[in-house]
Enzyme design. Structure first.
Site, PDB file in Angstrom:
ATOM      1  N   SER A  56       4.013  -3.997   6.608  1.00 23.44           N
ATOM      2  CA  SER A  56       3.532  -4.217   5.399  1.00 23.44           C
ATOM      3  C   SER A  56       4.542  -4.435   4.256  1.00 23.44           C
ATOM      4  O   SER A  56       5.691  -4.056   4.334  1.00 23.44           O
ATOM      5  CB  SER A  56       2.673  -3.188   4.899  1.00 23.44           C
ATOM      6  N   ASP A 110       1.956  -8.035  -1.141  1.00 25.43           N
ATOM      7  CA  ASP A 110       1.390  -8.032  -0.008  1.00 25.43           C
ATOM      8  C   ASP A 110       2.090  -8.843   1.121  1.00 25.43           C
ATOM      9  O   ASP A 110       2.188  -9.875   0.620  1.00 25.43           O
ATOM     10  CB  ASP A 110      -0.375  -8.317  -0.052  1.00 25.43           C
ATOM     11  N   ARG A 163       4.209  -2.487   1.446  1.00 27.74           N
ATOM     12  CA  ARG A 163       4.069  -1.364   0.668  1.00 27.74           C
ATOM     13  C   ARG A 163       5.414  -0.767   0.500  1.00 27.74           C
ATOM     14  O   ARG A 163       6.121  -0.231   1.326  1.00 27.74           O
ATOM     15  CB  ARG A 163       3.097  -0.516   1.567  1.00 27.74           C
ATOM     16  N   ARG A 188      -2.875  -7.565  12.426  1.00 29.79           N
ATOM     17  CA  ARG A 188      -2.067  -6.658  13.006  1.00 29.79           C
ATOM     18  C   ARG A 188      -2.722  -5.796  13.914  1.00 29.79           C
ATOM     19  O   ARG A 188      -4.107  -5.593  13.665  1.00 29.79           O
ATOM     20  CB  ARG A 188      -1.433  -5.730  11.791  1.00 29.79           C
ATOM     21  N   ASP A 239      -9.414  -4.777  -3.196  1.00 33.38           N
ATOM     22  CA  ASP A 239     -10.280  -5.292  -1.872  1.00 33.38           C
ATOM     23  C   ASP A 239      -9.731  -4.174  -0.543  1.00 33.38           C
ATOM     24  O   ASP A 239     -10.273  -4.082   0.454  1.00 33.38           O
ATOM     25  CB  ASP A 239      -9.377  -6.711  -1.077  1.00 33.38           C
ATOM     26  N   HIS A 240      -8.644  -3.290  -0.631  1.00 33.55           N
ATOM     27  CA  HIS A 240      -8.301  -2.673   0.146  1.00 33.55           C
ATOM     28  C   HIS A 240      -9.067  -1.246   0.302  1.00 33.55           C
ATOM     29  O   HIS A 240      -8.738  -0.610   1.219  1.00 33.55           O
ATOM     30  CB  HIS A 240      -6.431  -2.160   0.194  1.00 33.55           C
TER      31      HIS A 240
HETATM   32  C1  MIC Z   1      -1.345  -4.784   5.598  1.00 30.51           C
HETATM   33  O1  MIC Z   1      -2.007  -5.655   6.152  1.00 30.51           O
HETATM   34  O2  MIC Z   1      -0.799  -3.501   6.230  1.00 30.51           O
HETATM   35  C2  MIC Z   1      -1.415  -4.390   4.001  1.00 30.51           C
HETATM   36  C3  MIC Z   1      -2.325  -3.295   3.871  1.00 30.51           C
HETATM   37  O3  MIC Z   1      -2.225  -5.647   3.499  1.00 30.51           O
HETATM   38  C4  MIC Z   1      -0.334  -4.315   3.323  1.00 30.51           C
HETATM   39  C5  MIC Z   1      -0.013  -3.832   2.053  1.00 30.51           C
HETATM   40  C6  MIC Z   1      -0.398  -2.363   1.679  1.00 30.51           C
HETATM   41  O4  MIC Z   1       0.056  -1.596   2.438  1.00 30.51           O
HETATM   42  O5  MIC Z   1      -1.119  -2.068   0.769  1.00 30.51           O
HETATM   43  C7  MIC Z   1       0.783  -5.662   3.628  1.00 30.51           C
HETATM   44  O6  MIC Z   1       0.364  -6.319   4.375  1.00 30.51           O
HETATM   45  O7  MIC Z   1       1.543  -5.657   2.714  1.00 30.51           O
HETATM   46 FE1  SF4 Z   2      -6.296  -6.695   3.898  1.00 32.62          FE
HETATM   47 FE2  SF4 Z   2      -3.680  -6.763   4.972  1.00 32.62          FE
HETATM   48 FE3  SF4 Z   2      -5.794  -6.723   6.540  1.00 32.62          FE
HETATM   49 FE4  SF4 Z   2      -4.961  -8.987   5.219  1.00 32.62          FE
HETATM   50  S1  SF4 Z   2      -3.930  -8.073   6.510  1.00 32.62           S
HETATM   51  S2  SF4 Z   2      -7.351  -8.096   5.387  1.00 32.62           S
HETATM   52  S3  SF4 Z   2      -4.421  -7.998   3.089  1.00 32.62           S
HETATM   53  S4  SF4 Z   2      -5.454  -5.035   4.907  1.00 32.62           S
END
Ligand code: MIC
Ligand code: SF4
Length: 743
Positions: free
Chosen positions: A631, A147, A633, A436, A82-83
């Site tokens: 995140s 995540d 990550r 975010r 999805d990302h």
């Molecule tokens: C996000 O919303 O910041 C992400 C991208 O979903 C991350 C995960 C990632 O960095 O791959 C998260 O929320 O953990």
């Molecule tokens: Fe995707 Fe993270 Fe955004 Fe949710 S907050 S839509 S998991 S990038």
């Protein structure tokens, strides 16, 4: 099984129980444990029911899992593509382009999943947390996911926690998952949502009250008449954004809204089972009647009085009621013209969300009002999209020519957005229904101010083209030159004709994957087999140079940016070129410019780090409060580790990042005296004095040698337990697993 477990728990913990405690105690790794855990104190081993991963984190998680030497995952697990899908022109073209561009990674994920028994949701199937809510989440369950918004599943009464890939590897390899027993925050919701106010406003309000670190180490449990009267996906929205206050997770007791949602998503069996033990799937009545006695902190919100909010810019806890936006925007110089408004993300992309936003579009259209801004929409899943298409919601959106329907994916929420003109870096505002809004996150432009709000408010602001539009009071001019008001949103909780989908995008793994080969091209620039980190030699680390002293907010987006960098999530060396490039250097206040003490020159953070590494000089990173917010990550921990950083010393950490650092064999340390942060100067060298007696609960002493030869000796804290110290000694948690499996 559950009632038996609960009986034991009741015998052990002889007081009325919150839902959170019920789920935690029924998921202990050690069935025979008779310990009562101290909230915020004890480290506890748990046995989660499931693991979920998304493509951008699954690559690193599965590269690590492959090294654990197992033939199959020990608990049901899924991975979701999805990302990696960029929003550009619209769903069909974007999806095809993403598949072409990321073919190698998708093939890797598909074959690893197939081999090790992991369900794979292909690109276009939807955003991980919507797909999990639709298919896997269940009341009373425990899940971890790579995540941070895994917490979304609290909307279905789970304890679902975001973790780094290394934690997921533990559980998939059949080992316990360790978490510090959380503290509990109770949120009592009284009254009823009405008019323009939505579940999103509950969490926007809570974020304003608790701030981005107010939930750290806590589970937030919602209850009260206001909780039960809300839809299940609405509850998901609230739990989802619990990540933005740093909460370990959030949850709601099992109720009729969950029953309705489970039935609508084809899980009548789960409803039957849940109904049999319904009492165990919510907090005890005594707890909810006297919450102050049982929770560590209690907040009460009257939904009848709650009003719509906009949170931002740059931080999700800066809450402004819509009615006060005119003043706030002019006071803060926030641009009020809106060019783009976006609906979607795992937070707000349910069927109900789309119906509420569509009702606003329909209303405006019928009153002859044209939108001033472009409205972009990412549906949460193929099931939501397909059903919305059937029910005419998409046609409603398309009545506005400027609407863009993007793929069922994260898209702009994670910088996967080719926004025309973003490279000009103009100061501008956008609104979105995501969670975010950190700097550069959506379009890469540091001057884009993003405000978070509900989907219906996003639609209204898109129509008005003004950030400070208050639909409750303000009017709009239609094509005929008449002033009209927008009607209140009108949502449909669940599709009247049921959910439908033609191809949900799921790939079932092979029963026996023994024969499946997972190939990684040694010349690939996107995937790289991991080389184990070196173990510690047991000596005090000396002669460390300051790599960067980060000032102010330093989220995981600042440490390891997403957007274009998502491309390298499976290649540690390549992605390390984004290491800390977004962090503001406290000396000079610039990003990505630090001193190389070996030459005296200034350079980019990753380049300088590589120079130290090549010279065999260890480094240290210093940071402010809530370092690593955001995140899950683990790249944000692995990159500095790979580039030779040995310790990260900050005023305070965000939970997931602190664990990620520990797992990757780093020293995650905090100042005992916060103001010692100010003692650190640009050309300092650091020596540990007593790291060789590193032990749980014992402070660590650090000598700071300044450029002029003077020195300071400061005391540092840590939260490592005995096991975690072993990770540090071995070089990483994975090194330890490998050692244990090989023995
Ligand atoms: C996000 O919303 O910041 C992400 C991208 O979903 C991350 C995960 C990632 O960095 O791959 C998260 O929320 O953990
Ligand atoms: Fe995707 Fe993270 Fe955004 Fe949710 S907050 S839509 S998991 S990038």
């Amino acid at each position: 099984m559950y009632p038996n477990k609960m009986k034991k728990v009741r015998e052990l913990v002889d007081t009325p129980l919150t839902l959170s405690e019920k789920i935690l105690y029924t998921h202990l790794w050690d069935d025979n444990s008779d310990e009562i855990f101290s909230r915020g104190g004890s480290y506890v081993n748990f046995a989660p029911d499931r693991v979920a991963m998304q493509d951008a984190t699954a690559q690193m998680a599965l590269l690590q899992f492959m090294q654990a030497g197992k033939s199959k995952v020990a608990v049901p697990s899924s991975a979701h593509a999805d990302h990696l899908i960029q929003a550009r022109v619209g769903a069909d073209k974007d999806l095809q382009e993403a598949i072409n561009k990321n073919n190698e990674v998708f093939n890797f994920l598909s074959s690893v999943c197939n081999k090790y028994g992991i369900g794979f949701w292909k690109p276009g199937a939807g955003i991980i947390h919507q797909v999990v809510l639709e298919n896997y989440a269940f009341p009373g369950g425990m899940m971890i996911g790579t995540d941070s918004h895994t917490v979304n599943a609290g909307g279905l009464g789970m304890v679902a926690v975001g973790v780094g890939g290394a934690d997921a590897v533990d559980v998939m390899a059949g080992m316990p998952w360790e978490l510090k027993f959380p503290k509990l925050i109770g949120v009592k919701l009284t009254g009823n949502l009405n008019g323009w106010t939505s579940p999103k406003d509950v969490i926007l309000k809570v974020a304003g009250l608790l701030t981005v670190k107010g939930g750290t180490g806590c589970i937030v449990e919602y209850f009260g008449e206001g909780a039960t009267s809300m839809s299940c996906t609405g509850k998901g929205t609230i739990c989802n954004m619990g990540a933005e206050i740093g909460a370990t997770t959030s949850t709601f007791g099992y109720d009729d809204s969950m029953r309705r949602y489970l039935n609508a998503t084809g899980r009548e069996e789960v409803v039957k089972l849940a109904d049999e033990i319904a009492d165990h799937l919510t907090g005890d009545a005594e707890v909810y009647a006297n919450p102050e006695k049982y929770f560590d902190q209690v907040i009460e919100i009257n939904l009848s009085e709650l009003t719509p909010h906009l949170n931002g810019p740059f931080t999700p806890d800066l809450a402004t009621p819509v009615a006060e936006m005119k003043d706030a925007a002019s006071k803060n110089n926030w641009p009020t013209d809106i060019e783009w408004a976006l609906i979607g993300s795992c937070t707000n992309s349910s069927y109900e969300d789309l119906t509420r936003a569509a009702s606003i579009v329909e209303d405006a259209f019928s009153k002859g009002v044209k939108p001033k801004a472009i409205l972009g929409i990412n549906p949460g899943s193929e099931q939501v999209r397909f059903t919305s298409e059937r029910d005419g919601l998409m046609d409603t959106f398309r009545k506005f020519e400027s609407v863009k329907i993007f793929t069922n994916a994260c898209g702009p929420c994670i910088g996967q957005w080719d926004r025309p003109g973003a490279d000009k870096e103009e100061v501008n505002s956008i609104v979105h229904s995501f969670n975010r809004n950190f700097k550069k996150r959506a379009d890469g432009n540091p001057n884009t101010m993003a405000f978070v709000t509900s989907p219906e408010m996003v639609a209204a602001i898109a129509i008005a083209g003004k950030l400070d539009f208050n639909p409750i009071e303000d009017q709009l001019m239609n094509e005929e030159g008449e002033l009209v008001s927008l009607s209140e949103p009108n949502g449909i909780e669940l599709p009247n004709k049921g959910f439908v989908v033609e191809d949900n995008g799921y790939q079932e793994p092979a029963e026996d994957g023994g024969h499946i080969e997972v190939n990684i091209d040694p010349n690939s620039d996107r995937l790289e087999v991991l080389t184990p980190f070196l173990s510690w030699n047991g000596e005090n680390i000396k002669g460390m140079k300051l790599l960067i002293k980060a000032k102010g907010k330093c989220t995981t987006d600042h440490i390891s940016m997403a957007g274009p960098w998502l491309r390298y999530r499976g290649h540690l060396d390549n992605i390390s070129n984004n290491c800390l490039i977004g962090a503001v250097n406290s000396f000079g206040e610039k990003t990505n410019e630090v001193v190389n003490q070996l030459t005296g020159d200034k350079g980019e953070v990753p380049t300088v780090a590589r120079a130290y590494k090549a010279a065999g000089v260890p480094t240290i990173v210093v940071g402010d409060h809530n370092y690593g917010e955001g995140s899950s990550r683990e790249h944000a921990a692995m990159e500095p580790r790979h580039l030779g950083v040995r310790a990260v010393l900050v005023k305070s950490f965000a939970r997931i990042h602190e664990t990620n650092l520990k797992k990757q064999g780093m020293l995650a340390l905090t100042f005992n005296t916060e103001s010692d942060y100010d003692k650190i100067l640009e050309n300092d060298t650091f020596n540990f004095i007593d790291l060789d007696s590193f032990s749980p609960g014992k402070s660590i002493t650090l000598e700071i040698v300044h450029h002029d030869g003077s020195n300071d000796v400061i005391s540092l804290s840590h939260t490592y337990n005995a096991q975690q110290i072993e990770w540090f000694k071995e070089g990483s948690a994975l090194n330890l697993i490998r050692k244990e499996i090989n023995n």
